[in-house]
Design an enzyme around this catalytic site. Structure first.
Site: not given
Ligand code: OAD
Length: 240
Positions: A71, A99, A116, A185
């Protein structure tokens, strides 16, 4: 009228000044950084939830570090996209991010709350010392000069969020005129729970409605790099 048009109209009515932007991995997807969930989120058939834990690190620190080095390599090569850059145009906005990729800072944002941690910092597992480490490691897993293992300075599943970050994020969200929720998400707590502190106009930007979408005033079904600049421009117009 599209949801984007409706959102722009609501922003023109409100002319918000206190802006908070809450982001997740999707804001960096347009920079080529894979998100965590969904088919793109897999690495060698491991799920991130199985690697980003203290237990996984205790069991196999090398495997966990290999994932982070992968990553880190991708993120090092990535550039902030139009979403990161447009958010940075709002000089007084508070950016609260889940992020760890540093792309908001590289995009020019100044007031960033990292809920995070940061993938380019490491922490000594014995001394707790935190240092910047943005170059690739010569061998994995890396060790501190004291001999103990180094770990990424990242909050893993089952660990507490940094208290100061939660306090700053909560205060900013409570005081915000408008909350933009971009590319998350909304399923990882306690981070996702912070957005419930907001009362007022809230706009999600995500091609797929998140778990937070139904609580938002508007949910724009677009990619971050597409819709964010238009939303930010509407906010900037009201601040001129
Ligand atoms: P997720 O991978 O859970 O969700 C990513 C979101 O981005 C989804 O809802 C997609 O629909 C959306 N998405 C995808 N492409 C996109 C784009 N081009 N524009 C806008 N949105 C888009 O990621 P997070 O919600 O960040 O924790 O996950 C939360 C945490 O879980 C992260 O911070 C990480 C992970 O484990 C740690 O690293 C501690």
């Amino acid at each position: 009228m599209s949801v984007l048009d409706d959102s722009v109209a609501a922003i023109r009515d409100l002319q918000p000044h206190k802006v908070v932007v809450f982001t997740g991995a999707g804001v960096s997807a347009d920079s080529g950084v894979p998100t965590f969930r969904g088919p793109q989120g897999l690495w060698r058939s491991y799920r991130s939830e199985d690697l980003a834990t203290p237990e996984a690190f205790a069991r196999d620190p090398k495997l966990v570090w290999q994932w982070y080095e992968w990553r880190r390599g991708l993120i090092r090569e990535a550039q902030p996209n139009a979403a990161h850059r447009s958010i940075a145009q709002l000089a007084t906005a508070v950016v609260i991010t889940q992020n760890v990729d540093n792309l908001h800072a590289r995009g020019g944002s100044r007031d960033i709350v990292e809920l995070h941690g940061n993938i380019f910092r490491v922490r000594c597992t014995r001394e707790g010392t935190i240092t910047v480490a943005d170059e690739p490691f010569a061998s994995l897993p890396p060790h501190c000069a004291c001999g103990a293992l180094l770990r990424p300075d990242i909050v893993w599943f089952g660990e507490m969020l940094p208290e100061e970050a939660v306090e700053r994020a909560s205060a900013a969200i409570i005081g915000a005129d408008i909350l933009l929720i971009i590319g998350t998400s909304g399923v990882v707590y306690p981070a996702a729970g912070l957005v419930a502190l907001h009362r007022g106009l809230s706009i999600e930007i995500n091609p797929e409605a998140s778990a937070l979408a139904s609580a938002c005033t508007y949910a724009i079904p677009s990619r971050a790099a597409e819709a964010t600049p238009q939303i930010i421009n509407a906010i900037l117009e009201g601040q001129r």
